[in-house]
Design a protein around this motif. Structure first.
Motif, PDB file in Angstrom:
ATOM      1  N   ARG A 370       1.383  -3.095  -5.253  1.00 29.67           N
ATOM      2  CA  ARG A 370       0.123  -2.361  -5.176  1.00 29.67           C
ATOM      3  C   ARG A 370      -1.027  -3.162  -4.564  1.00 29.67           C
ATOM      4  O   ARG A 370      -1.736  -2.652  -3.691  1.00 29.67           O
ATOM      5  CB  ARG A 370      -0.286  -1.839  -6.558  1.00 29.67           C
ATOM      6  CG  ARG A 370      -1.459  -0.866  -6.501  1.00 29.67           C
ATOM      7  CD  ARG A 370      -1.770  -0.291  -7.886  1.00 29.67           C
ATOM      8  NE  ARG A 370      -2.784   0.732  -7.772  1.00 29.67           N
ATOM      9  CZ  ARG A 370      -4.082   0.514  -7.740  1.00 29.67           C
ATOM     10  NH1 ARG A 370      -4.525  -0.726  -7.804  1.00 29.67           N
ATOM     11  NH2 ARG A 370      -4.938   1.502  -7.638  1.00 29.67           N
ATOM     12  N   THR A 374      -2.912  -1.948  -1.169  1.00 28.61           N
ATOM     13  CA  THR A 374      -4.355  -1.663  -1.186  1.00 28.61           C
ATOM     14  C   THR A 374      -5.076  -2.430  -0.086  1.00 28.61           C
ATOM     15  O   THR A 374      -5.936  -1.876   0.613  1.00 28.61           O
ATOM     16  CB  THR A 374      -4.947  -2.032  -2.566  1.00 28.61           C
ATOM     17  OG1 THR A 374      -4.338  -1.215  -3.571  1.00 28.61           O
ATOM     18  CG2 THR A 374      -6.452  -1.806  -2.584  1.00 28.61           C
ATOM     19  N   ILE A 377      -4.270  -0.767   3.235  1.00 24.73           N
ATOM     20  CA  ILE A 377      -5.004   0.500   3.392  1.00 24.73           C
ATOM     21  C   ILE A 377      -6.428   0.228   3.862  1.00 24.73           C
ATOM     22  O   ILE A 377      -6.927   0.855   4.807  1.00 24.73           O
ATOM     23  CB  ILE A 377      -5.015   1.289   2.066  1.00 24.73           C
ATOM     24  CG1 ILE A 377      -3.611   1.852   1.772  1.00 24.73           C
ATOM     25  CG2 ILE A 377      -6.025   2.436   2.128  1.00 24.73           C
ATOM     26  CD1 ILE A 377      -3.493   2.538   0.427  1.00 24.73           C
ATOM     27  N   LYS A 378      -7.101  -0.708   3.199  1.00 23.55           N
ATOM     28  CA  LYS A 378      -8.485  -1.041   3.571  1.00 23.55           C
ATOM     29  C   LYS A 378      -8.569  -1.531   5.010  1.00 23.55           C
ATOM     30  O   LYS A 378      -9.438  -1.115   5.786  1.00 23.55           O
ATOM     31  CB  LYS A 378      -9.041  -2.096   2.616  1.00 23.55           C
ATOM     32  CG  LYS A 378      -9.255  -1.598   1.194  1.00 23.55           C
ATOM     33  CD  LYS A 378      -9.737  -2.737   0.295  1.00 23.55           C
ATOM     34  CE  LYS A 378      -9.961  -2.266  -1.131  1.00 23.55           C
ATOM     35  NZ  LYS A 378     -10.415  -3.381  -2.015  1.00 23.55           N
ATOM     36  N   TYR A 421      -2.448   5.671  -6.787  1.00 25.37           N
ATOM     37  CA  TYR A 421      -3.858   6.047  -6.871  1.00 25.37           C
ATOM     38  C   TYR A 421      -3.999   7.448  -7.473  1.00 25.37           C
ATOM     39  O   TYR A 421      -3.005   8.058  -7.881  1.00 25.37           O
ATOM     40  CB  TYR A 421      -4.485   5.977  -5.473  1.00 25.37           C
ATOM     41  CG  TYR A 421      -4.164   4.697  -4.749  1.00 25.37           C
ATOM     42  CD1 TYR A 421      -4.791   3.507  -5.095  1.00 25.37           C
ATOM     43  CD2 TYR A 421      -3.171   4.650  -3.766  1.00 25.37           C
ATOM     44  CE1 TYR A 421      -4.461   2.300  -4.468  1.00 25.37           C
ATOM     45  CE2 TYR A 421      -2.836   3.453  -3.130  1.00 25.37           C
ATOM     46  CZ  TYR A 421      -3.485   2.279  -3.485  1.00 25.37           C
ATOM     47  OH  TYR A 421      -3.151   1.097  -2.881  1.00 25.37           O
ATOM     48  N   VAL A 512      -9.254   3.294  -3.718  1.00 24.95           N
ATOM     49  CA  VAL A 512      -8.533   2.015  -3.688  1.00 24.95           C
ATOM     50  C   VAL A 512      -9.347   0.882  -4.308  1.00 24.95           C
ATOM     51  O   VAL A 512      -9.010  -0.290  -4.150  1.00 24.95           O
ATOM     52  CB  VAL A 512      -8.152   1.634  -2.232  1.00 24.95           C
ATOM     53  CG1 VAL A 512      -7.189   2.651  -1.664  1.00 24.95           C
ATOM     54  CG2 VAL A 512      -9.382   1.498  -1.348  1.00 24.95           C
ATOM     55  N   SER A 513     -10.406   1.235  -5.010  1.00 29.66           N
ATOM     56  CA  SER A 513     -11.237   0.202  -5.626  1.00 29.66           C
ATOM     57  C   SER A 513     -10.548  -0.396  -6.847  1.00 29.66           C
ATOM     58  O   SER A 513      -9.607   0.166  -7.402  1.00 29.66           O
ATOM     59  CB  SER A 513     -12.585   0.792  -6.054  1.00 29.66           C
ATOM     60  OG  SER A 513     -12.405   1.705  -7.131  1.00 29.66           O
ATOM     61  N   SER A 517      -7.530   0.591 -10.782  1.00 28.34           N
ATOM     62  CA  SER A 517      -6.259  -0.152 -10.775  1.00 28.34           C
ATOM     63  C   SER A 517      -5.410   0.104 -12.009  1.00 28.34           C
ATOM     64  O   SER A 517      -4.213  -0.118 -11.989  1.00 28.34           O
ATOM     65  CB  SER A 517      -6.526  -1.646 -10.651  1.00 28.34           C
ATOM     66  OG  SER A 517      -7.276  -2.102 -11.763  1.00 28.34           O
ATOM     67  N   ARG A 522      -4.896   6.753 -13.188  1.00 25.50           N
ATOM     68  CA  ARG A 522      -4.313   7.474 -12.067  1.00 25.50           C
ATOM     69  C   ARG A 522      -3.734   8.808 -12.497  1.00 25.50           C
ATOM     70  O   ARG A 522      -3.805   9.205 -13.650  1.00 25.50           O
ATOM     71  CB  ARG A 522      -3.228   6.621 -11.418  1.00 25.50           C
ATOM     72  CG  ARG A 522      -3.753   5.353 -10.798  1.00 25.50           C
ATOM     73  CD  ARG A 522      -2.761   4.786  -9.827  1.00 25.50           C
ATOM     74  NE  ARG A 522      -1.399   4.844 -10.317  1.00 25.50           N
ATOM     75  CZ  ARG A 522      -0.871   3.972 -11.149  1.00 25.50           C
ATOM     76  NH1 ARG A 522      -1.612   2.991 -11.624  1.00 25.50           N
ATOM     77  NH2 ARG A 522       0.376   4.069 -11.537  1.00 25.50           N
TER      78      ARG A 522
END
Length: 525
Positions: A370, A374, A377-378, A421, A512-513, A517, A522
């Motif tokens: 994860r 993440t 993704i960013k 997420y 995604v912050s 987490s 989620r």
């Protein structure tokens, strides 16, 4: 007006229909009305498009019917059973209009054959007016593998104005000990007990649930094994040429696999995955020509609408030639899919994904997935926005093409790992992104179509009347496609502007912050 009620009771082996009718006869004035029997051949698309909409298509001896699942007939048409049906095979009517909307380009394929017999009875009052109707149905389900006799069903039908009498018959059935079918399971659903396939066992939408703390290696293995399974279930349909979507879904699995290997190349064993990348690229290339032809043939009516009526016979020649090419390309594809190279790719890939000694499960791949995803993704989203922001009216087509590919990979990234997420947030973001992707996709498709038609035009050498008509039709189609492309291109700025809104950017950032987490945060909200 309230609908008439209908109670179904299951007749197990211990509940003989004759004994039940005899028992009811002692309590009510019952007369037998008759018996009828027949066969029903049930069909649906491979991805259950009718079942998902609570509908069913079936063929009787001389009729084709579309009905609500376990309910009344919606449409019917004269016809008989076949090995498969496309909506365009049937006589144009409201029936085919409904079917076209539901199944689009997919074929209706046989599921199961039902042989049934029904005895009907009526409950009468003192003046011999019918107050309640009773039906006893027996079904036998059959497919290529098995034949099975299903539990009989006794159905009590309410008649308007005789609600109390209906309730009395219902009470009597309960006292006799009949098992009320609370779920109102249709005979068709019971017939699936003999089938390898179960309702909704396949759908085109990708979905994999990953544990919050899953390692990189196990995540890649889970996702790619799902994609391999999709390839395997579509493989027979591709080789049998049942409909165009088997190949389409087969290719999507290839494309997703290649994208995942690219997206995670920084943490995967490079020397091992390089070979897989090359082989999946080959597989994509050999499946492409047939898919390209399928797309043109499926859009035949759209192409014909692009040219004046006087030139349409020219395009007919073009599509006739495509049909001939399709036969050749299908043969070539079957050869590739039966080759040692293909089998080696599948076997080696499966071993890489499953073998505990595989490099996929060693080294950096033992870390949690994860945090890595993440970060990707960013980084990918920032890169996507940076490239999109540079595009203006003077940007060359290649920039839009590259942005389309980057956007598609980013969408795959979110779909692969959506379970990390808030699922609703991911789906909402992808919904916002879809309009932009559609715009970029339409622009690219129009480019490809013009190039293909242009190449066909350039290859024409004969000066015959037919060739001249074809050349004129192709020229008109290319001109019309160019106009459409200009229109699509003009809408990019507005479409991207709508996607670039702060609320969409913030949605992804929040998704995604670090705050999201924990696994308890989620899922669906």
């Amino acid at each position: 007006m309230k609908p008439q009620r209908q109670n179904n009771y299951l007749l197990t082996k211990k509940k003989d229909p004759e004994e039940i009718i005899t028992a009811l006869h002692k309590l009510f004035n019952i007369g037998e009305q008759g018996t009828y029997s027949g066969e029903e051949h049930y069909f649906d698309t491979f991805d259950w498009r009718l079942y998902r909409q609570k509908m069913v298509f079936y063929a009787t001896k001389n009729e084709l019917k579309l009905s609500q699942l376990g309910g009344p007939v919606i449409h019917s048409l004269k016809g008989c059973s076949a090995s498969r049906f496309f909506w365009w095979d049937l006589e144009s009517s409201s029936f085919t209009d409904k079917l076209k909307k539901c199944i689009e380009m997919r074929a209706l394929l046989p599921l199961v054959k039902m042989t049934y017999s029904v005895r009907t009875f009526r409950v009468m009052n003192r003046v011999r007016k019918t107050t309640v109707r009773i039906a006893v149905r027996k079904d036998t389900a059959a497919n290529l593998q098995r034949i099975k006799e299903l539990p009989g069903v006794l159905t009590i039908h309410e008649i308007r104005g005789y609600e109390k009498q209906f309730q009395k018959v219902v009470g009597a059935c309960e006292r006799i000990g009949l098992e009320f079918d609370e779920n109102n399971i249709s005979p068709l659903d019971r017939a699936f007990e003999i089938s390898k396939r179960k309702p909704l066992d396949y759908g085109a939408k990708f979905s994999v649930a990953l544990d919050d703390r899953i390692t990189i290696g196990n995540a890649v293995s889970t996702i790619c094994r799902n994609l391999v399974q999709s390839m395997e279930v579509n493989y027979p349909g591709v080789c049998s040429d049942l409909d165009s979507e088997f190949l389409h879904d087969f290719r999507i699995s290839i494309r997703r696999t290649r994208s995942l290997l690219t997206l995670l190349k920084g943490v995967l064993p490079a020397e091992r995955t390089a070979w897989f990348q090359a082989e999946f690229k080959w597989l994509g290339s050999v499946t492409g020509p047939l898919r390209d032809i399928d797309v043109y043939l499926l859009e035949k009516q759209s192409y014909l609408s692009l040219v004046p009526d006087s030139l349409r016979d020219g395009l007919d020649v073009f599509f006739e030639n495509l049909e001939k090419r399709r036969i050749t390309e299908l043969g070539l594809l079957k050869t590739h899919l039966a080759s040692e190279r293909y089998q080696k790719l599948v076997d080696t890939w499966n071993s890489f994904l499953k073998d505990t000694d595989s490099k996929l499960f060693k080294g950096a791949r033992v870390h949690e997935c994860r945090p890595v995803v993440t970060a990707i993704i960013k980084k990918r989203f920032k890169s996507f926005l940076r490239d999109a922001d540079k595009i203006d009216q003077d940007s060359p087509p290649v920039m839009l093409h590259q942005l389309r590919i980057k956007g598609k990979k980013f969408r795959y990234l979110l779909e692969f790992f959506r379970s990390f997420y808030h699922v609703d947030d991911v789906d909402l973001f992808l919904k916002y992104m879809k309009k932009l992707q559609d715009n970029l996709g339409d622009y690219n498709d129009l480019s490809v179509q013009q190039e293909m038609l242009g190449a066909t035009l350039n290859q024409l050498k004969s000066r015959s009347r037919q060739t001249m008509r074809l050349a004129a039709a192709l020229g008109a189609a290319i001109s019309a496609l160019a106009d459409k492309q200009i229109d699509v291109r003009s809408r990019f700025k507005k479409t991207y502007g709508a996607f670039r809104k702060e609320k969409n950017i913030n949605l992804l950032k929040a998704m995604v912050s670090v705050d999201n987490s924990s696994s308890s945060a989620r899922g669906k909200r």
